[in-house]
Design an enzyme around this catalytic site. Structure first.
Site, PDB file in Angstrom:
ATOM      1  N   CYS A  94      -8.916-120.328 100.858  1.00  0.00           N
ATOM      2  CA  CYS A  94      -9.658-119.988 102.075  1.00  0.00           C
ATOM      3  C   CYS A  94     -10.848-119.141 101.657  1.00  0.00           C
ATOM      4  CB  CYS A  94      -8.773-119.226 103.053  1.00  0.00           C
ATOM      5  SG  CYS A  94      -9.712-118.602 104.464  1.00  0.00           S
ATOM      6  N   HIS A 111       2.865-123.361 106.585  1.00  0.00           N
ATOM      7  CA  HIS A 111       1.578-123.650 105.905  1.00  0.00           C
ATOM      8  C   HIS A 111       1.463-122.642 104.762  1.00  0.00           C
ATOM      9  CE1 HIS A 111      -2.901-124.591 106.044  1.00  0.00           C
ATOM     10  NE2 HIS A 111      -2.911-123.431 105.429  1.00  0.00           N
TER      11      HIS A 111
END
Ligand code: HMG
Ligand code: MG
Length: 294
Positions: A238, A205
């Site tokens: 994020c 990821h």
């Protein structure tokens, strides 16, 4: 026989959680439906987290309930605790993900507890999911570097991988949260992790901040990894990792894999219009929020 690579499309969650401008629930639903039609078999739709922490995901139940479910597609969601799991289950998530970190500071900033406490918190999620026959994926953020602590010891990642597998995750997605990884640091991390598990239990990821994510995927393929997370249009970041750019763009990964002779099951031609849709979505939302400020 052609080898398969599994693409886990995380754009609707990892991408849209980081958009400051307002994207409507209807637009999010349309995006997921377009992705289902393009042949993705795994789509991370949303996250059932505290709306105070990530307001962008507060419509998670509306989105999860509103999508058109295509047979054979797994519609997944992030669940940081039992409350999130219960909401996700009620809304019809087929699979859930818990998310730990290899860095103490990131764990505190992202989920407000230590790594050890997070593992305790995940246990009831796993117990409930096991009883419901819902697969649980595990994420490890900061698998190579942390925005607060810098380089992360590969052994720390291996240790948490083992813990998450032991408590019942079927797969561990190794997050280069801030996209600082290089093929060398990714391979060093994978070599440590591959001492505690097999490649088929792992996923890459990789965020693309340093424009190395594609190289990192190529290096991971050589280590036997066959599952990668990516985001349509390279959406994302994020909210608790300042400066983190989007995930690697799905079309870039699919192009590279198809060029190398791997099969993904994804209709490449269908990705272009979805990228246009995503681009418009983000631009319109930014324009809209600018107008509201005036
Ligand atoms: P906390 O404040 O310690 O939790 O947050 P709490 O249990 O004290 O609850 C505080 C409030 O939140 C309460 O509401 C709870 O009811 C509510 P109040 O009484 O104040 O009105 N609450 C919830 N509401 C809805 N759904 C829930 C939930 N849980 C509590 N599940 C918590 C702890 C974990 C909840 C919080 O820190 C949180 O939600 N963090 C999520 C942060 C996040 O989503 N980060 C982005 C995803 S991770 C990521 O992007 C990395 C990844 O992509 C991999 C990589 O790239 O590395 C996966
Ligand atoms: Mg991420």
């Amino acid at each position: 026989m052609t080898e398969q690579v599994q693409i886990f499309e995380v754009g609707p969650r990892d991408g849209l959680q980081n958009e400051k401008a307002k994207i409507s629930s209807e637009q999010k639903i349309e995006l997921v439906d377009l992705l289902s039609d393009a042949g993705f078999s795994k789509i991370e739709v949303t996250s059932f987290v505290s709306p105070k922490w990530v307001p962008q995901m507060k419509d998670a139940p509306i989105v999860m309930k509103g999508i058109k479910r295509k047979p054979g597609v797994t519609y997944a969601a992030l669940t940081p605790n039992k409350m999130g799991y219960q909401f996700a289950r009620k809304a019809g998530a087929d699979e859930v993900a818990i998310f730990a970190a290899a860095s103490e500071t990131f764990s505190q900033r992202n989920i407000n507890c230590s790594i050890a406490d997070s593992i305790e918190r995940f246990q009831p999620v796993i117990e409930a999911a096991t009883a419901d026959k819902i697969p649980v994926r595990g994420y490890i953020s900061c698998a190579v570097a942390c925005p607060y602590e810098g380089a992360i010891d590969p052994e720390a990642v291996a240790r948490i991988t083992k813990i998450l597998l032991d408590i019942g995750c079927y797969e561990i997605s190794l997050g280069d949260t801030i996209g600082a990884g290089t093929p060398e640091t990714i391979v060093a991390m994978l070599e440590a992790v591959l001492k505690v598990t097999e490649a088929d239990k792992l996923a890459g990821h990789y965020h693309d901040t340093g424009n190395r994510a594609l190289n990192n995927i190529e290096a991971s393929l050589e280590k036997g990894i066959r599952t990668f997370d990516s985001a349509i249009g390279g959406l994302g970041g994020c909210p608790y990792a300042p400066g983190a750019k989007g995930n690697i763009s799905t079309s870039a990964v699919v192009d590279m894999l198809h060029r190398q002779g791997f099969e993904t099951g994804i209709d490449r031609a269908a990705l272009d219009p979805i990228e246009v849709f995503v681009g418009k979505l983000v631009t319109e939302a930014i324009e809209d929020s600018k107008q509201k400020l005036h």
